[in-house]
Motif scaffolding. Structure first.
Motif, PDB file in Angstrom:
ATOM      1  N   TRP A  48       0.836  -1.206   0.000  1.00  0.00           N
ATOM      2  CA  TRP A  48       0.000   0.000   0.000  1.00  0.00           C
ATOM      3  C   TRP A  48       0.873   1.259   0.000  1.00  0.00           C
ATOM      4  O   TRP A  48       0.646   2.196  -0.783  1.00  0.00           O
ATOM      5  CB  TRP A  48      -0.930  -0.040   1.202  1.00  0.00           C
ATOM      6  N   LYS A  49       1.904   1.270   0.830  1.00  0.00           N
ATOM      7  CA  LYS A  49       2.791   2.437   0.878  1.00  0.00           C
ATOM      8  C   LYS A  49       3.540   2.601  -0.449  1.00  0.00           C
ATOM      9  O   LYS A  49       3.714   3.727  -0.937  1.00  0.00           O
ATOM     10  CB  LYS A  49       3.772   2.296   2.039  1.00  0.00           C
ATOM     11  N   ALA A  50       3.978   1.489  -1.035  1.00  0.00           N
ATOM     12  CA  ALA A  50       4.674   1.571  -2.323  1.00  0.00           C
ATOM     13  C   ALA A  50       3.730   2.043  -3.423  1.00  0.00           C
ATOM     14  O   ALA A  50       4.134   2.820  -4.302  1.00  0.00           O
ATOM     15  CB  ALA A  50       5.264   0.210  -2.679  1.00  0.00           C
ATOM     16  N   PHE A  51       2.479   1.602  -3.385  1.00  0.00           N
ATOM     17  CA  PHE A  51       1.505   2.076  -4.366  1.00  0.00           C
ATOM     18  C   PHE A  51       1.308   3.588  -4.248  1.00  0.00           C
ATOM     19  O   PHE A  51       1.253   4.305  -5.260  1.00  0.00           O
ATOM     20  CB  PHE A  51       0.165   1.360  -4.177  1.00  0.00           C
ATOM     21  N   GLN A  52       1.188   4.078  -3.030  1.00  0.00           N
ATOM     22  CA  GLN A  52       1.021   5.520  -2.841  1.00  0.00           C
ATOM     23  C   GLN A  52       2.231   6.283  -3.360  1.00  0.00           C
ATOM     24  O   GLN A  52       2.081   7.321  -4.024  1.00  0.00           O
ATOM     25  CB  GLN A  52       0.798   5.820  -1.354  1.00  0.00           C
ATOM     26  N   GLU A  53       3.422   5.770  -3.077  1.00  0.00           N
ATOM     27  CA  GLU A  53       4.639   6.442  -3.534  1.00  0.00           C
ATOM     28  C   GLU A  53       4.740   6.414  -5.061  1.00  0.00           C
ATOM     29  O   GLU A  53       5.063   7.429  -5.694  1.00  0.00           O
ATOM     30  CB  GLU A  53       5.867   5.773  -2.916  1.00  0.00           C
ATOM     31  N   ALA A  54       4.460   5.250  -5.667  1.00  0.00           N
ATOM     32  CA  ALA A  54       4.542   5.138  -7.121  1.00  0.00           C
ATOM     33  C   ALA A  54       3.486   6.009  -7.798  1.00  0.00           C
ATOM     34  O   ALA A  54       3.742   6.628  -8.841  1.00  0.00           O
ATOM     35  CB  ALA A  54       4.368   3.681  -7.541  1.00  0.00           C
ATOM     36  N   SER A  55       2.291   6.077  -7.208  1.00  0.00           N
ATOM     37  CA  SER A  55       1.234   6.932  -7.761  1.00  0.00           C
ATOM     38  C   SER A  55       1.637   8.400  -7.719  1.00  0.00           C
ATOM     39  O   SER A  55       1.396   9.160  -8.669  1.00  0.00           O
ATOM     40  CB  SER A  55      -0.069   6.729  -6.989  1.00  0.00           C
ATOM     41  N   ALA A  56       2.266   8.810  -6.621  1.00  0.00           N
ATOM     42  CA  ALA A  56       2.731  10.198  -6.515  1.00  0.00           C
ATOM     43  C   ALA A  56       3.803  10.478  -7.562  1.00  0.00           C
ATOM     44  O   ALA A  56       3.796  11.536  -8.208  1.00  0.00           O
ATOM     45  CB  ALA A  56       3.258  10.465  -5.106  1.00  0.00           C
ATOM     46  N   GLN A  57       4.728   9.524  -7.761  1.00  0.00           N
ATOM     47  CA  GLN A  57       5.749   9.695  -8.794  1.00  0.00           C
ATOM     48  C   GLN A  57       5.121   9.811 -10.173  1.00  0.00           C
ATOM     49  O   GLN A  57       5.654  10.502 -11.057  1.00  0.00           O
ATOM     50  CB  GLN A  57       6.723   8.516  -8.773  1.00  0.00           C
TER      51      GLN A  57
END
Length: 513
Positions: A48-57
């Motif tokens: 979930w945290k990686a998805f949020q980070e990748a989405s922000a990128q």
């Protein structure tokens, strides 16, 4: 005309990738990536945290009209009644449940149902003892294949559930729902789990999945499109299988939910729909626009040879798994635990890089002057040898050189994938085209020797994130509601050719046993 954007997500073993894509053409608009922690047991919150980070990128998802998640298959996510994760997810490459796989096979073989059907099962000869351990195991494997298309190995979800029931009974009794990595992340994007308002119901009944990922659990029959709770009951405490919530299995382009506007689609009239998603292998096939006769060989953390089939596959040797694909067809595949990491091990042992490995191997000859690597570094799934280790065979004082060792590492990788290809052919799979993808396909040495060892020309699609592309294509498909997915072009960089080197594979077979 305003662009309509969709997002494809690849929540893989190693990372999360988010590809924002133009829905009509498949053109890349934005992209983001974030790493997952290493290991075979992972807290889903990391996804979930990686998805949020990748989405922000990727510039955020507020302008996205549809999203789909492709994910690593088989990973076990257990949820309690409050929708909280009970324990770290066990991933596909966690082999601790190998004894449980064997136990499930024997238990089904001994069941009254199997005894009644055993006369219909294949028999290798008239003198077999039906009560021998070997024959009992084969009967059990065949029974599982008939039931769900695949026989249990440590990778499959059902074996991991059985492991929890055996080793962590308190956790097993707390299970209210079982889902897979892509199911869980799709559910969170819809506003459940860690994204939920703490005052709301947990929404376990809102979990959904697709045929491709469900077919890798060991308790879903893709041909009949139904869960086999009778089989799941073998892996859970008594009485639990009937009440445990399993995700709804959606058709290839059905809509599973609406995304929480805080996560995706905030600026889109009507919001962002969430497509069914799917297993990473099926999403790769969709991203490559594979048709019947196409076989993809993907060299990533694992190695996968997958073929699109118009009919279900039932391999009574239990070597090929009879999965579903993401279009309504089937995707028989053979998977190895070891793939690109074989090359990484060679680089570390020889103190070189990919180009250096290729230069060393080039100075050797086919067969590495008699040296063969059996590349089962982390155990193996095809063949099913979870406790095996890698080994070098045929070494002498004369042939033990850096050049021959380099060649043996590359040939060992390719021969293990040739094993998978031969298994598909044995089922009658048409192989008219081989597509080579994944990080390992970038290796100059792999490219040089693949046609010779695989026995035919090999096409190299342009390097890209095909799981994320397949997920984006499915999202666009769900958005249109058409019978067929949108046509997106797939660029082939080059076609690799080379003279057949059958002697290399035959040397490998002699040592593999």
């Amino acid at each position: 005309m305003n662009e309509i954007l969709v997002a494809g997500v690849d929540t893989s073993t190693q990372s999360c990738k988010v590809r924002v894509t133009e829905a009509r053409t498949g053109r890349l608009v934005r992209f983001g990536k974030a790493q997952h922690p290493a290991g075979t047991s992972v807290n889903p919150m990391a996804w979930w945290k990686a998805f949020q980070e990748a989405s922000a990128q990727a510039g955020g998802l507020s302008d996205v009209s549809a999203i789909s998640v492709g994910g690593q298959q088989h990973g076990m996510v257990l949820l309690d009644r409050q929708g909280q994760v009970i324990r770290d997810a066990l991933l596909w490459n966690d082999t601790r449940s190998a004894p449980d796989a064997d136990d499930l096979i024997i238990r089904l073989a001994k069941s009254k149902t199997v005894e009644a059907e055993s006369t219909e099962m294949e028999n290798d000869g008239p003198n077999k003892d039906p009560n021998s351990d070997q024959d009992l195991a084969m009967r059990g494997k065949q029974a599982w294949v008939r039931a769900v298309g695949s026989s249990p190995v440590a990778s499959l979800t059902i074996t991991k559930v059985a492991w929890v029931s055996r080793v962590e009974p308190d956790n097993a009794r707390a299970i209210a729902a079982i889902c897979l990595p892509h199911d869980w992340l799709s559910w969170v994007i819809a506003g459940h789990g860690p994204a939920a308002d703490p005052e709301t119901e947990p929404g376990l009944e809102d979990l959904f999945t697709d045929r491709s990922d469900a077919s890798g659990t060991g308790y879903y029959d893709p041909a009949a499109d139904c869960y086999r709770r009778d089989l799941l009951a073998m892996a859970l405490p008594v009485g639990m299988a009937a009440r445990v919530i399993l995700p709804k299995v959606l058709g290839p382009h059905q809509v599973g939910a609406k995304a929480d506007p805080r996560i995706a689609g905030r600026d889109v009239p009507g919001g962002c729909i969430i497509a069914p998603g799917g297993g990473d292998n099926a999403m790769t096939a969709l991203g490559l626009a594979m048709q019947v006769g196409d076989v993809s060989i993907s060299l990533g953390t694992s190695g996968v040879a997958a073929a699109v089939s118009p009919v279900p596959a039932y391999d009574m040797s239990a070597s090929v798994t009879g999965f579903a694909d993401a279009t309504g067809h089937w995707l028989p595949l053979a998977c190895t635990i070891n793939a690109s990491r074989i090359l990484d091990a060679g680089l570390a042992a020889l103190g070189t890089d990919y180009d250096g490995l290729a230069e060393l191997a080039k100075k050797s000859s086919p067969g590495a002057e008699g040296i063969t690597l059996i590349p089962y570094f982390d155990g193996e799934r095809t063949p099913n040898r979870p406790d095996a280790h890698a080994r070098l065979e045929g070494m002498t004082l004369a042939n033990t050189t850096r050049t021959n060792l380099a060649r043996a590492f590359v040939e060992g990788l390719l021969c293990s994938q040739r094993d998978c290809l031969e298994l598909l052919k044995r089922l009658g799979t048409t192989v008219s085209r081989i597509l080579l993808v994944g990080g390992g396909a970038k290796s100059p040495a792999v490219r040089a020797y693949a046609p010779g060892i695989l026995g035919m020309d090999v096409q190299l699609p342009q390097p890209d994130e095909y799981v994320a592309i397949g997920a984006a294509r499915q999202a666009a498909w769900a958005l249109t509601g058409e019978e067929e997915p949108p046509v997106w072009s797939v660029n082939i960089d080059t076609t690799l050719t080379g003279a057949p080197c059958e002697q290399v594979y035959q040397q490998y077979l002699r040592w593999r046993g």
